[in-house]
Design a protein around this motif. Structure first.
Motif, mmCIF file in Angstrom:
data_model
loop_
_atom_site.group_PDB
_atom_site.id
_atom_site.type_symbol
_atom_site.label_atom_id
_atom_site.label_comp_id
_atom_site.label_asym_id
_atom_site.label_seq_id
_atom_site.Cartn_x
_atom_site.Cartn_y
_atom_site.Cartn_z
ATOM 1 N N THR A 1 48.820 31.131 53.172
ATOM 2 C CA THR A 1 49.805 32.218 53.131
ATOM 3 C C THR A 1 49.699 32.965 51.804
ATOM 4 N N GLN A 2 49.531 32.155 50.743
ATOM 5 C CA GLN A 2 49.380 32.752 49.414
ATOM 6 C C GLN A 2 48.184 33.715 49.389
ATOM 7 N N PHE A 3 47.054 33.233 49.955
ATOM 8 C CA PHE A 3 45.851 34.090 49.989
ATOM 9 C C PHE A 3 46.138 35.366 50.781
ATOM 10 N N ASP A 4 46.760 35.209 51.936
ATOM 11 C CA ASP A 4 47.012 36.391 52.767
ATOM 12 C C ASP A 4 47.877 37.404 52.021
ATOM 13 N N GLN A 5 48.842 36.890 51.224
ATOM 14 C CA GLN A 5 49.681 37.830 50.452
ATOM 15 C C GLN A 5 48.849 38.536 49.375
ATOM 16 N N ASP A 6 48.010 37.738 48.679
ATOM 17 C CA ASP A 6 47.142 38.351 47.657
ATOM 18 C C ASP A 6 46.240 39.410 48.280
ATOM 19 N N ALA A 7 45.721 39.075 49.455
ATOM 20 C CA ALA A 7 44.757 39.980 50.102
ATOM 21 C C ALA A 7 45.389 41.328 50.410
ATOM 22 N N GLU A 8 46.703 41.321 50.690
ATOM 23 C CA GLU A 8 47.398 42.579 50.993
ATOM 24 C C GLU A 8 47.276 43.566 49.831
ATOM 25 N N LEU A 9 47.175 43.012 48.601
ATOM 26 C CA LEU A 9 47.158 43.884 47.418
ATOM 27 C C LEU A 9 45.791 44.521 47.168
ATOM 28 N N ALA A 10 44.771 43.941 47.812
ATOM 29 C CA ALA A 10 43.415 44.461 47.544
ATOM 30 C C ALA A 10 43.154 45.657 48.453
ATOM 31 N N THR A 11 43.381 46.865 47.911
ATOM 32 C CA THR A 11 43.254 48.044 48.771
ATOM 33 C C THR A 11 42.034 48.889 48.399
ATOM 34 N N ASP A 12 41.319 48.539 47.344
ATOM 35 C CA ASP A 12 40.097 49.284 47.014
ATOM 36 C C ASP A 12 39.064 48.309 46.436
ATOM 37 N N GLU A 13 37.939 48.833 46.050
ATOM 38 C CA GLU A 13 36.808 48.014 45.631
ATOM 39 C C GLU A 13 37.166 47.105 44.443
ATOM 40 N N ASN A 14 37.870 47.672 43.469
ATOM 41 C CA ASN A 14 38.248 46.878 42.294
ATOM 42 C C ASN A 14 39.153 45.721 42.682
ATOM 43 N N GLY A 15 40.190 46.074 43.468
ATOM 44 C CA GLY A 15 41.162 45.069 43.892
ATOM 45 C C GLY A 15 40.486 43.972 44.693
ATOM 46 N N TRP A 16 39.508 44.384 45.492
ATOM 47 C CA TRP A 16 38.795 43.407 46.325
ATOM 48 C C TRP A 16 37.999 42.423 45.455
ATOM 49 N N LYS A 17 37.393 42.938 44.390
ATOM 50 C CA LYS A 17 36.602 42.064 43.517
ATOM 51 C C LYS A 17 37.512 41.061 42.800
ATOM 52 N N VAL A 18 38.674 41.569 42.373
ATOM 53 C CA VAL A 18 39.626 40.678 41.689
ATOM 54 C C VAL A 18 40.044 39.560 42.641
ATOM 55 N N LEU A 19 40.343 39.939 43.892
ATOM 56 C CA LEU A 19 40.750 38.952 44.903
ATOM 57 C C LEU A 19 39.642 37.918 45.131
ATOM 58 N N ARG A 20 38.423 38.417 45.269
ATOM 59 C CA ARG A 20 37.291 37.517 45.533
ATOM 60 C C ARG A 20 37.117 36.515 44.379
ATOM 61 N N ASP A 21 37.167 37.065 43.129
ATOM 62 C CA ASP A 21 36.951 36.174 41.986
ATOM 63 C C ASP A 21 38.089 35.157 41.854
ATOM 64 N N ALA A 22 39.318 35.631 42.151
ATOM 65 C CA ALA A 22 40.463 34.721 42.012
ATOM 66 C C ALA A 22 40.352 33.548 42.998
ATOM 67 N N TRP A 23 39.782 33.814 44.189
ATOM 68 C CA TRP A 23 39.753 32.752 45.209
ATOM 69 C C TRP A 23 38.401 32.060 45.317
ATOM 70 N N ARG A 42 33.442 30.708 40.848
ATOM 71 C CA ARG A 42 32.842 29.371 40.767
ATOM 72 C C ARG A 42 33.564 28.442 39.794
ATOM 73 N N LYS A 43 34.018 29.057 38.662
ATOM 74 C CA LYS A 43 34.571 28.187 37.615
ATOM 75 C C LYS A 43 36.044 27.864 37.853
ATOM 76 N N SER A 44 36.826 28.963 38.111
ATOM 77 C CA SER A 44 38.265 28.693 38.168
ATOM 78 C C SER A 44 38.927 29.315 39.379
ATOM 79 N N GLY A 45 38.107 29.684 40.379
ATOM 80 C CA GLY A 45 38.680 30.204 41.611
ATOM 81 C C GLY A 45 39.542 29.127 42.276
ATOM 82 N N VAL A 46 40.509 29.608 43.087
ATOM 83 C CA VAL A 46 41.447 28.662 43.711
ATOM 84 C C VAL A 46 40.688 27.576 44.484
#
Ligand code: FA5
Length: 377
Positions: free
Chosen positions: A32-54, A57-61
């Motif tokens: 659910t947390q991921f799905d909420q985060d994903a809602e915020l990724a509306t462009d290329e930058n936001g998408w990269k931040v989401l990808r790295d956060a989840w 390799r080092k500190s992704g969820v």
């Protein structure tokens, strides 16, 4: 505009489960947390931040889940944790991929909308130019002589005194040079015909006649050429004179060219150029390189020969100089004067254009006034 969102670094709670159901529930919260985060990724930058956060390799969820939930989990729960982790990973990856595709499609759409051409807008109207009246005369005269089998050739505007005068039977100190004063180049002078350094200054040609010599030097008869080009004289500008003007030279040499051929050619040309009603006459004249020499006159195009101001009540206007090639000229080009004969003429393009269109001032050609030039469009 691209956003620059951040996803807060949330501490991952410890795995607080003793049964597979609790494991599934805790993974459900993460999802659910991921799905909420994903809602915020509306462009290329936001998408990269989401990808790295989840998936980072080092500190992704998901890395932290592996380290702190999977690895230390008791053996009886390991399987359930591993399976739930795999499912969450599959969900995250699939959702990231789908979101990326959607973001790209939206970006493409908005670029298309931004760059769309509005075909209903009125076009840019570009003003159309037209040919200069002198150019039109050149083309008309070339057309007439090409139809008679002549070729068009061009020659240098900077000439040697030899071609401009001597070889045309105008020796130094000959009075015919007086009305052909011109502009002379500063030294060093061009090499002479033998390749030795020249001693006479180059000049701006005073007529197109030097090309008679150059053409005959190059080829044996039959010769039938016209030579359009610029010429220069030390003449003061007025309504009928320029210090730079244009001529078209004509030359025909063959084994049995007679004065009749000459007259017929001249009459044909004048009628084609000025109209079928115009009559011509030949008036004795003098040029050192033709014998006999004539001035070709035409009945006045403005009054039809009755007499008016333009023709000074005479009914005739002078068109151009011409004549049968003087045998002395053949000597300079090593033609056999007993075998060959021919005629030559020199047309003043400005004057012929003035006559054809009733232009009263020669200077108008060179003033770039579009009100004048538009009349010939
Ligand atoms: C000649 O230049 C001779 N080469 C013509 C010729 C060629 C005769 C072949 C015989 C055989 P003339 O100097 O007359 O001749 O000039 C020829 C024409 O050039 C004149 O009829 C006139 O129309 C034009 N012309 C002469 N001087 C000027 C000038 N300063 N401005 C504009 N047109 C000029």
């Amino acid at each position: 505009m691209e956003t620059n969102p951040t996803i807060p670094a949330r501490p991952l709670p410890p795995l607080d489960a003793t049964t597979p159901e609790r494991v599934a529930a805790q993974f459900g919260e993460l999802r659910t947390q991921f799905d909420q985060d994903a809602e915020l990724a509306t462009d290329e930058n936001g998408w990269k931040v989401l990808r790295d956060a989840w998936l980072g390799r080092k500190s992704g969820v998901l890395t932290r889940v592996t380290e702190t939930w999977l690895k230390p989990s008791p053996p009886e729960l390991k399987r359930a944790v591993g399976q739930a982790l795999n499912e969450l990973k599959a969900h995250v990856e699939a959702a990231l991929e789908a979101r990326h595709a959607a973001i790209q499609a939206a970006a493409d759409q908005s670029a298309l909308a931004r760059e769309r051409e509005d075909l209903s807008l009125p076009g840019v109207v570009r003003p159309l130019g037209s040919r200069h009246p002198l150019r039109q005369t050149f083309e008309e005269i070339e057309r007439i002589f090409l139809s008679l089998g002549y070729s068009v050739v061009a020659g240098p505007e900077m000439e040697t005194p030899y071609y401009n005068f001597e070889a045309l039977n105008i020796p130094e100190h000959h009075p015919a040079r007086d009305n052909m004063d011109t502009f002379y180049m500063a030294a060093p002078f061009a090499n002479d015909a033998q390749g030795k350094p020249g001693v006479a200054p180059l000049l701006l040609r005073t007529h197109t006649s030097p090309m008679q010599i150059r053409a005959m030097e190059k080829q044996q008869p039959p010769v039938r050429i016209i030579v359009p080009g610029k010429v220069y004289r030390r003449d003061n500008p007025d309504a009928t004179h320029g210090f730079m003007f244009h001529q078209i030279e004509g030359l025909a040499v063959d084994t049995d060219i007679t004065f009749c051929d000459f007259k017929g050619t001249v009459e044909y040309f004048v009628r084609e150029f000025l109209g079928p009603k115009v009559k011509t006459r030949l008036r004795p004249s003098y040029f050192p390189f033709t014998e006999p020499s004539v001035e070709v006159d035409a009945t006045c195009v403005f009054c039809g020969g009755k007499g008016c101001n333009v023709c000074k009540q005479s009914g005739w206007i002078e068109l151009f100089g011409a004549g049968m090639v003087d045998p002395a000229v053949y000597g300079f080009v090593h033609y056999d004067a007993k075998k060959y004969s021919g005629f030559a003429f020199g047309l003043g393009v400005e004057r012929l254009t003035q006559l054809k269109y009733n232009i009263n001032d020669l200077q108008l050609y060179f003033q770039n006034d579009v009100r004048f030039l538009r009349q010939f469009a």
